[in-house]
Write a protein that holds these residues in place. Structure first.
Motif, PDB file in Angstrom:
ATOM      1  N   GLY A 101       0.807  -1.040   0.036  1.00  0.00           N
ATOM      2  CA  GLY A 101      -0.195   0.094   0.116  1.00  0.00           C
ATOM      3  C   GLY A 101       0.802   1.300   0.014  1.00  0.00           C
ATOM      4  N   PHE A 102       0.629   2.299  -0.814  1.00  0.00           N
ATOM      5  CA  PHE A 102       1.307   3.678  -0.918  1.00  0.00           C
ATOM      6  C   PHE A 102       0.389   4.631  -0.345  1.00  0.00           C
ATOM      7  N   GLY A 103      -0.333   4.388   0.574  1.00  0.00           N
ATOM      8  CA  GLY A 103      -1.124   5.468   1.310  1.00  0.00           C
ATOM      9  C   GLY A 103      -2.273   5.792   0.446  1.00  0.00           C
ATOM     10  N   GLY A 104      -3.194   6.741   0.909  1.00  0.00           N
ATOM     11  CA  GLY A 104      -4.526   7.199   0.459  1.00  0.00           C
ATOM     12  C   GLY A 104      -5.559   6.322   0.682  1.00  0.00           C
ATOM     13  N   TYR A 105      -6.631   6.507   0.529  1.00  0.00           N
ATOM     14  CA  TYR A 105      -7.731   6.007   0.988  1.00  0.00           C
ATOM     15  C   TYR A 105      -8.116   4.580   0.375  1.00  0.00           C
ATOM     16  N   PRO A 106      -7.661   4.196  -0.912  1.00  0.00           N
ATOM     17  CA  PRO A 106      -7.899   2.784  -1.310  1.00  0.00           C
ATOM     18  C   PRO A 106      -6.839   1.804  -0.677  1.00  0.00           C
ATOM     19  N   SER A 107      -5.773   2.248   0.003  1.00  0.00           N
ATOM     20  CA  SER A 107      -4.822   1.384   0.442  1.00  0.00           C
ATOM     21  C   SER A 107      -5.501   0.761   1.869  1.00  0.00           C
ATOM     22  N   PHE A 108      -6.563   1.469   2.620  1.00  0.00           N
ATOM     23  CA  PHE A 108      -7.037   0.918   3.697  1.00  0.00           C
ATOM     24  C   PHE A 108      -7.922  -0.383   3.424  1.00  0.00           C
ATOM     25  N   PRO A 109      -8.866  -0.256   2.647  1.00  0.00           N
ATOM     26  CA  PRO A 109      -9.585  -1.681   2.378  1.00  0.00           C
ATOM     27  C   PRO A 109      -8.616  -2.699   1.914  1.00  0.00           C
ATOM     28  N   THR A 110      -8.176  -2.354   1.058  1.00  0.00           N
ATOM     29  CA  THR A 110      -7.157  -3.504   0.333  1.00  0.00           C
ATOM     30  C   THR A 110      -5.976  -3.857   1.183  1.00  0.00           C
ATOM     31  N   ILE A 111      -5.593  -3.124   2.192  1.00  0.00           N
ATOM     32  CA  ILE A 111      -4.534  -4.026   3.062  1.00  0.00           C
ATOM     33  C   ILE A 111      -5.224  -4.672   4.073  1.00  0.00           C
ATOM     34  N   ARG A 112      -6.615  -4.133   4.537  1.00  0.00           N
ATOM     35  CA  ARG A 112      -7.390  -4.842   5.680  1.00  0.00           C
ATOM     36  C   ARG A 112      -7.785  -6.174   4.979  1.00  0.00           C
ATOM     37  N   ALA A 113      -8.229  -6.237   3.891  1.00  0.00           N
ATOM     38  CA  ALA A 113      -8.667  -7.440   3.057  1.00  0.00           C
ATOM     39  C   ALA A 113      -7.512  -8.347   2.951  1.00  0.00           C
ATOM     40  N   ALA A 114      -6.261  -7.868   2.481  1.00  0.00           N
ATOM     41  CA  ALA A 114      -5.315  -8.924   2.557  1.00  0.00           C
ATOM     42  C   ALA A 114      -4.871  -9.439   4.066  1.00  0.00           C
ATOM     43  N   ALA A 115      -4.787  -8.560   4.960  1.00  0.00           N
ATOM     44  CA  ALA A 115      -4.464  -9.136   6.321  1.00  0.00           C
ATOM     45  C   ALA A 115      -5.426 -10.315   6.636  1.00  0.00           C
ATOM     46  N   SER A 116      -6.559 -10.260   6.353  1.00  0.00           N
ATOM     47  CA  SER A 116      -7.846 -11.041   6.777  1.00  0.00           C
ATOM     48  C   SER A 116      -7.738 -12.330   6.187  1.00  0.00           C
ATOM     49  N   LEU A 117      -6.963 -12.265   4.725  1.00  0.00           N
ATOM     50  CA  LEU A 117      -7.080 -13.642   4.125  1.00  0.00           C
ATOM     51  C   LEU A 117      -5.587 -14.067   4.336  1.00  0.00           C
ATOM     52  N   GLY A 118      -4.610 -13.428   4.872  1.00  0.00           N
ATOM     53  CA  GLY A 118      -3.417 -14.030   5.213  1.00  0.00           C
ATOM     54  C   GLY A 118      -2.210 -13.820   4.235  1.00  0.00           C
ATOM     55  N   ILE A 119      -2.655 -12.839   3.458  1.00  0.00           N
ATOM     56  CA  ILE A 119      -1.596 -12.353   2.397  1.00  0.00           C
ATOM     57  C   ILE A 119      -0.642 -11.367   2.843  1.00  0.00           C
ATOM     58  N   PRO A 120       0.788 -11.655   2.704  1.00  0.00           N
ATOM     59  CA  PRO A 120       1.543 -10.789   3.323  1.00  0.00           C
ATOM     60  C   PRO A 120       1.444  -9.254   2.770  1.00  0.00           C
ATOM     61  N   THR A 121       1.646  -8.199   3.607  1.00  0.00           N
ATOM     62  CA  THR A 121       1.208  -6.819   3.316  1.00  0.00           C
ATOM     63  C   THR A 121       2.810  -5.795   3.830  1.00  0.00           C
ATOM     64  N   CYS A 122       2.626  -4.867   3.100  1.00  0.00           N
ATOM     65  CA  CYS A 122       3.862  -3.769   3.220  1.00  0.00           C
ATOM     66  C   CYS A 122       3.373  -2.571   3.005  1.00  0.00           C
ATOM     67  N   LEU A 123       3.556  -1.621   3.703  1.00  0.00           N
ATOM     68  CA  LEU A 123       3.203  -0.127   3.520  1.00  0.00           C
ATOM     69  C   LEU A 123       4.459   0.602   3.108  1.00  0.00           C
ATOM     70  N   HIS A 124       4.271   1.663   2.077  1.00  0.00           N
ATOM     71  CA  HIS A 124       5.181   2.606   1.983  1.00  0.00           C
ATOM     72  C   HIS A 124       4.787   4.069   2.297  1.00  0.00           C
ATOM     73  N   GLU A 125       5.621   4.801   2.877  1.00  0.00           N
ATOM     74  CA  GLU A 125       5.149   6.057   3.349  1.00  0.00           C
ATOM     75  C   GLU A 125       6.084   6.998   2.507  1.00  0.00           C
ATOM     76  N   GLN A 126       5.426   7.876   1.675  1.00  0.00           N
ATOM     77  CA  GLN A 126       6.426   8.881   0.778  1.00  0.00           C
ATOM     78  C   GLN A 126       6.812  10.142   1.592  1.00  0.00           C
ATOM     79  N   ASN A 127       6.059  10.670   2.535  1.00  0.00           N
ATOM     80  CA  ASN A 127       6.327  11.909   3.255  1.00  0.00           C
ATOM     81  C   ASN A 127       7.349  11.634   4.607  1.00  0.00           C
ATOM     82  N   ALA A 128       7.676  12.580   4.961  1.00  0.00           N
ATOM     83  CA  ALA A 128       8.400  12.740   6.405  1.00  0.00           C
ATOM     84  C   ALA A 128       7.666  12.917   7.596  1.00  0.00           C
ATOM     85  N   VAL A 129       6.252  12.846   7.281  1.00  0.00           N
ATOM     86  CA  VAL A 129       5.381  12.475   8.338  1.00  0.00           C
ATOM     87  C   VAL A 129       4.156  11.409   7.851  1.00  0.00           C
TER      88      VAL A 129
END
Length: 397
Positions: A101-129
């Motif tokens: 997931g690269f942030g933004g609202y579509p990341s949330f449901p997609t990452i949550r769905a992946a976690a519930s399915l046992g699919i490995p997940t990674c987040l990338h943050e572009q900003n310094a906050v």
């Protein structure tokens, strides 16, 4: 030759360029390694679809809890749950091996769905906050990748795995960092590139041409300017430049930003994450004016490292005016070595291999099928077995 095991990697990114362009860079890197790649985005993200050649694009509705009151959160819950169910169906359909997931609202449901399915997940943050959506998910994903080592609101000790990869940029920008900085001497042309985000910025349309119009004729004759303007500002900007007789190109959208970066000596712009990444990868100095309404003032934070090494000059919105800019440009014209030195310092802190390093992480996550116990520093490496830890990329809890 080492034969890679391939997987199907899903990119989840919100519909703004700051999220979409890093996703594109990583997607292209994964495609080059033989992986199948799918992008899940929202309706806004679909406007970038032509850029994602070879990458399947799927849409999911998106909303978020952040920034809402109690009533808003209650009303948003059914839509969020529906989006998670939809994302789960999409992930099953494509057979996702990992989701980043690269942030933004579509990341949330997609990452949550992946976690519930046992699919490995990674987040990338572009900003310094760390962004609000990423803050909600960072402690529950398998890996977190940061663009800046000093990222505000990031709690390293609470994450399963964290790496500082930098912010991925397109390959054409990577190549600029290997080239010589354009010659800039006392009698040479001084090329300025003015950018203000995808739609330009009104303050640059007001301040930059006014500042240049007050310069001595000798200084004006040395200038070449390419400036991005909002459509409603472009004619007024053109009128101011008409009296200067300098070479000016005005546009509402810069189609070939890498080529403009290649020949520029100085960039004037905002301090978005992608802008900072491209400046430091290409090795270009800049006058930065952070967007004053950025969430958590993250654009000022983005510029922090570049300022600390002398690769940029920063002015807040209320400090940036024609008189100040004219003085700065005159000083640079008299002391071109100052510009060259800033370019060198900018290039030194660039992370041109961000897309490759991030692809290494998500590739390994996909191959180990979510078993975090076997993800080690030595395993997340490239085909030449270069230790990622030696590049200062990885810290593990």
């Amino acid at each position: 030759m080492i034969r890679r095991r391939t997987s199907h990697i899903v990119l989840a990114a919100g519909g703004t360029g700051g999220h979409m362009f890093p996703a594109l860079a990583v997607g292209q890197e994964l495609l080059s390694r033989g992986h199948r790649v799918t992008l899940i985005t929202d309706r806004r993200g679909l406007k970038y679809r032509k850029l994602f050649d070879g990458i399947k694009i799927l849409e999911v509705d998106s909303t978020t809890f952040t920034g809402k009151g109690i009533i808003g959160k209650i009303l948003a819950l059914p839509k969020i749950l529906s989006s998670i169910r939809d994302a789960k169906s999409l992930l099953k359909m494509v057979g996702a091996g990992a989701v980043i997931g690269f942030g933004g609202y579509p990341s949330f449901p997609t990452i949550r769905a992946a976690a519930s399915l046992g699919i490995p997940t990674c987040l990338h943050e572009q900003n310094a906050v760390l962004g609000r959506v990423n803050r909600l998910m960072a402690k529950s994903v398998d890996a977190v990748a940061l663009s800046f080592e000093n990222t505000d609101k990031a709690d390293w000790q609470s994450y399963n795995y964290v790496a500082v990869t930098g912010n991925p940029v397109r390959k054409e920008v990577e190549e600029i960092g290997d080239l010589y900085f354009p010659t800039l001497g006392d009698d040479k042309i001084f090329r300025i590139l003015v950018i203000g985000g995808s739609q330009g910025a009104k303050i640059f349309s007001e301040v930059v041409p006014q500042a240049i119009s007050t310069l001595p004729r000798a200084s004006q004759r040395r200038l070449q300017v390419t400036q991005q303007c909002r459509e409603e500002d472009i004619e007024s900007v053109r009128a101011i430049y008409a009296d200067t007789k300098i070479a000016v190109e005005l546009t509402t959208f810069i189609d070939d930003l890498p080529n403009c970066l290649r020949w520029s000596h100085l960039v004037i712009g905002r301090a978005g994450a992608s802008t900072i990444a491209e400046l430091t990868t290409a090795g270009r100095p800049a006058i930065l004016v952070p967007y004053p309404h950025a969430t958590d003032n993250h654009q000022t934070a983005n510029a922090r490292e570049l300022l600390s090494v002398g690769g940029a000059w920063l002015y807040q919105n209320n400090e940036f005016n024609a008189k100040t800019l004219a003085k700065v440009l005159q000083r640079m014209a008299r002391h071109p070595n100052e510009v060259w030195q800033a370019a060198e310092e900018s290039r030194k802190i660039g992370k041109p291999y961000a897309a490759k390093d991030l692809a290494d992480i998500v590739e390994r996550l996909a191959l180990v099928k979510g078993d975090k116990s076997v993800i080690t520093v030595n395993e997340i490496s490239n085909e030449n077995n270069e230790d990622v830890e030696s590049k200062g990329l990885v810290a593990k809890r």
